[in-house]
Scaffold this motif. Structure first.
Motif, PDB file in Angstrom:
ATOM      1  N   VAL A  86       0.874  -1.170   0.000  1.00  0.00           N
ATOM      2  CA  VAL A  86       0.000   0.000   0.000  1.00  0.00           C
ATOM      3  C   VAL A  86       0.913   1.222   0.000  1.00  0.00           C
ATOM      4  CG1 VAL A  86      -1.842   1.251   1.158  1.00  0.00           C
ATOM      5  CG2 VAL A  86      -1.748  -1.250   1.312  1.00  0.00           C
ATOM      6  N   PHE A  87       0.816   2.002  -1.058  1.00  0.00           N
ATOM      7  CA  PHE A  87       1.728   3.130  -1.261  1.00  0.00           C
ATOM      8  C   PHE A  87       0.940   4.439  -1.255  1.00  0.00           C
ATOM      9  CE2 PHE A  87       3.727   5.993  -4.457  1.00  0.00           C
ATOM     10  CZ  PHE A  87       4.915   6.255  -3.790  1.00  0.00           C
ATOM     11  N   LYS A  88       1.349   5.389  -0.399  1.00  0.00           N
ATOM     12  CA  LYS A  88       0.697   6.697  -0.333  1.00  0.00           C
ATOM     13  C   LYS A  88       1.750   7.797  -0.428  1.00  0.00           C
ATOM     14  CE  LYS A  88      -1.751   6.345   3.544  1.00  0.00           C
ATOM     15  NZ  LYS A  88      -2.761   6.715   4.581  1.00  0.00           N
ATOM     16  N   THR A  89       1.402   8.853  -1.150  1.00  0.00           N
ATOM     17  CA  THR A  89       2.310   9.988  -1.288  1.00  0.00           C
ATOM     18  C   THR A  89       1.541  11.229  -1.712  1.00  0.00           C
ATOM     19  OG1 THR A  89       4.328  10.780  -2.396  1.00  0.00           O
ATOM     20  CG2 THR A  89       2.825   9.459  -3.710  1.00  0.00           C
ATOM     21  N   ASP A  90       2.153  12.377  -1.523  1.00  0.00           N
ATOM     22  CA  ASP A  90       1.597  13.629  -2.038  1.00  0.00           C
ATOM     23  C   ASP A  90       2.369  14.076  -3.263  1.00  0.00           C
ATOM     24  OD1 ASP A  90       3.915  14.204  -0.368  1.00  0.00           O
ATOM     25  OD2 ASP A  90       3.454  16.310  -0.774  1.00  0.00           O
TER      26      ASP A  90
ATOM     27  N   ALA B   7      -0.923  -2.551  -4.652  1.00  0.00           N
ATOM     28  CA  ALA B   7      -0.389  -3.439  -5.678  1.00  0.00           C
ATOM     29  C   ALA B   7      -0.028  -4.794  -5.070  1.00  0.00           C
ATOM     30  CB  ALA B   7       0.840  -2.815  -6.325  1.00  0.00           C
ATOM     31  N   GLN B   8      -0.155  -5.813  -5.896  1.00  0.00           N
ATOM     32  CA  GLN B   8       0.097  -7.183  -5.442  1.00  0.00           C
ATOM     33  C   GLN B   8       0.991  -7.906  -6.442  1.00  0.00           C
ATOM     34  OE1 GLN B   8      -3.375  -9.893  -5.209  1.00  0.00           O
ATOM     35  NE2 GLN B   8      -2.784 -10.250  -3.089  1.00  0.00           N
TER      36      GLN B   8
ATOM     37  N   GLU C 128      -5.699  -1.037  -6.837  1.00  0.00           N
ATOM     38  CA  GLU C 128      -6.386   0.241  -6.639  1.00  0.00           C
ATOM     39  C   GLU C 128      -5.449   1.366  -7.009  1.00  0.00           C
ATOM     40  OE1 GLU C 128      -8.362   2.360  -2.802  1.00  0.00           O
ATOM     41  OE2 GLU C 128      -6.197   2.410  -3.007  1.00  0.00           O
ATOM     42  N   LEU C 129      -6.005   2.409  -7.612  1.00  0.00           N
ATOM     43  CA  LEU C 129      -5.227   3.587  -7.958  1.00  0.00           C
ATOM     44  C   LEU C 129      -6.133   4.800  -7.817  1.00  0.00           C
ATOM     45  CD1 LEU C 129      -2.768   3.901 -10.943  1.00  0.00           C
ATOM     46  CD2 LEU C 129      -4.275   5.771 -10.309  1.00  0.00           C
ATOM     47  N   THR C 130      -5.805   5.677  -6.897  1.00  0.00           N
ATOM     48  CA  THR C 130      -6.617   6.873  -6.719  1.00  0.00           C
ATOM     49  C   THR C 130      -5.741   8.113  -6.685  1.00  0.00           C
ATOM     50  OG1 THR C 130      -8.178   8.033  -5.262  1.00  0.00           O
ATOM     51  CG2 THR C 130      -6.583   6.588  -4.206  1.00  0.00           C
ATOM     52  N   LEU C 131      -6.192   9.152  -7.347  1.00  0.00           N
ATOM     53  CA  LEU C 131      -5.452  10.410  -7.425  1.00  0.00           C
ATOM     54  C   LEU C 131      -5.926  11.426  -6.392  1.00  0.00           C
ATOM     55  CD1 LEU C 131      -5.314  10.842 -11.313  1.00  0.00           C
ATOM     56  CD2 LEU C 131      -3.716   9.641  -9.811  1.00  0.00           C
ATOM     57  N   ASP C 132      -6.948  11.078  -5.632  1.00  0.00           N
ATOM     58  CA  ASP C 132      -7.456  11.970  -4.588  1.00  0.00           C
ATOM     59  C   ASP C 132      -8.061  11.113  -3.494  1.00  0.00           C
ATOM     60  OD1 ASP C 132      -8.380  14.017  -3.043  1.00  0.00           O
ATOM     61  OD2 ASP C 132      -9.557  15.001  -4.603  1.00  0.00           O
ATOM     62  N   LEU C 133      -7.203  10.590  -2.641  1.00  0.00           N
ATOM     63  CA  LEU C 133      -7.621   9.635  -1.619  1.00  0.00           C
ATOM     64  C   LEU C 133      -8.720  10.169  -0.720  1.00  0.00           C
ATOM     65  CD1 LEU C 133      -7.352   7.064   0.048  1.00  0.00           C
ATOM     66  CD2 LEU C 133      -5.361   8.084   1.186  1.00  0.00           C
ATOM     67  N   HIS C 134      -8.589  11.402  -0.291  1.00  0.00           N
ATOM     68  CA  HIS C 134      -9.548  11.913   0.684  1.00  0.00           C
ATOM     69  C   HIS C 134     -10.916  12.208   0.080  1.00  0.00           C
ATOM     70  CE1 HIS C 134      -6.027  13.117   3.517  1.00  0.00           C
ATOM     71  NE2 HIS C 134      -6.205  11.824   3.412  1.00  0.00           N
ATOM     72  N   ALA C 135     -10.975  12.315  -1.233  1.00  0.00           N
ATOM     73  CA  ALA C 135     -12.276  12.467  -1.888  1.00  0.00           C
ATOM     74  C   ALA C 135     -13.077  11.178  -1.778  1.00  0.00           C
ATOM     75  CB  ALA C 135     -12.084  12.848  -3.352  1.00  0.00           C
ATOM     76  N   LEU C 136     -12.375  10.065  -1.599  1.00  0.00           N
ATOM     77  CA  LEU C 136     -13.053   8.779  -1.440  1.00  0.00           C
ATOM     78  C   LEU C 136     -13.716   8.644  -0.085  1.00  0.00           C
ATOM     79  CD1 LEU C 136     -10.392   6.283  -2.879  1.00  0.00           C
ATOM     80  CD2 LEU C 136     -12.386   7.234  -4.053  1.00  0.00           C
ATOM     81  N   GLN C 137     -13.221   9.439   0.887  1.00  0.00           N
ATOM     82  CA  GLN C 137     -13.725   9.365   2.264  1.00  0.00           C
ATOM     83  C   GLN C 137     -13.690   7.919   2.766  1.00  0.00           C
ATOM     84  OE1 GLN C 137     -17.604  11.325   2.167  1.00  0.00           O
ATOM     85  NE2 GLN C 137     -16.645  13.333   2.291  1.00  0.00           N
ATOM     86  N   ASP C 138     -12.557   7.297   2.558  1.00  0.00           N
ATOM     87  CA  ASP C 138     -12.361   5.917   2.980  1.00  0.00           C
ATOM     88  C   ASP C 138     -12.318   5.846   4.507  1.00  0.00           C
ATOM     89  OD1 ASP C 138     -11.557   3.362   3.518  1.00  0.00           O
ATOM     90  OD2 ASP C 138      -9.750   3.398   2.280  1.00  0.00           O
TER      91      ASP C 138
END
Length: 212
Positions: free
Chosen positions: A150-154, A209-210, A175-185
């Motif tokens: 699980v990779f996160k960065t700004d 990624a796996q 999974e690939l998201t360009l705006d994580l917080h918009a997902l409100q995960d």
């Protein structure tokens, strides 16, 4: 920014051996014994001040968490965070992730978190990026067959580089998201950097990624 040296860091780590492992190399292949159970092991590389790993351990007692942080003046903050949460499923190691195969046996880890890693933007430093193919080779060795990264960065350029690196290595992008917080995960746990950047309105990128 230059980190202030903490001359008391060594003594503080020795006083908190229930949290920080002073001889981590000796636990290769036996990390389950350290925790006293067979729960899945999740590894964070670059734990910083420990907000992520402390909160993850609190929210997920069904997993064991190991946080790696190479800077002594930083890891002491992580020790304090873990102590505050009063959890028994988190351990910290003061090591540099040069070769994880020295620390973990084959298929010993279930998940790896790479949170806001140093982007090393200059081309000549590419080999230092934690998503460079030599690191991916290490991750594949220590992860179980169904394990994931699980990779996160700004940093947009690092994100693009990393996704390409995963793909070239033959990994499955789950999974690939360009705006994580918009997902409100609701399951997302923020690091100190993530909290700081998101408050400034910066986009946070995430990729799962796996290996195949």
């Amino acid at each position: 920014m230059r980190l202030r040296n903490k001359p008391w860091a060594d003594d503080f780590m020795k006083e908190n051996q229930q949290i920080v492992e002073l001889s981590p190399l000796s636990h290769k292949g036996t990390w389950s014994d350290v925790f006293g159970n067979d729960n899945p092991i999740h590894l964070e590389i670059g734990s910083g001040k420990g907000q992520f790993i402390a909160n993850m351990a609190k929210q997920h007692p069904e997993f064991n968490f190991i946080g790696m942080e190479r800077v002594k003046s930083v890891i002491v903050g992580a020790i304090k965070k873990v102590k505050e949460k009063e959890v028994s499923n988190a351990r910290l190691v003061n090591e540099n992730a040069v070769d994880l195969r020295d620390l973990f046996a084959e298929n010993e880890v279930n998940k790896i978190y790479l949170n806001f890693s140093d982007p090393w933007p200059k081309a000549r430093h590419e080999k230092r990026r934690l998503t460079y193919h030599t690191f991916l080779t290490q991750y594949k060795h220590i992860l179980k067959p169904d394990g994931e990264i699980v990779f996160k960065t700004d940093n947009q350029k690092l994100f693009e580089y990393s996704v390409e690196s995963f793909s070239k290595f033959g990994m499955l992008i789950e999974e690939l998201t360009l705006d994580l917080h918009a997902l409100q995960d609701p399951l997302n746990v923020m690091t100190e950097y993530e909290q700081k950047f998101s408050q400034k309105g910066q986009s946070i990128y995430r990729c799962r990624a796996q290996f195949q």
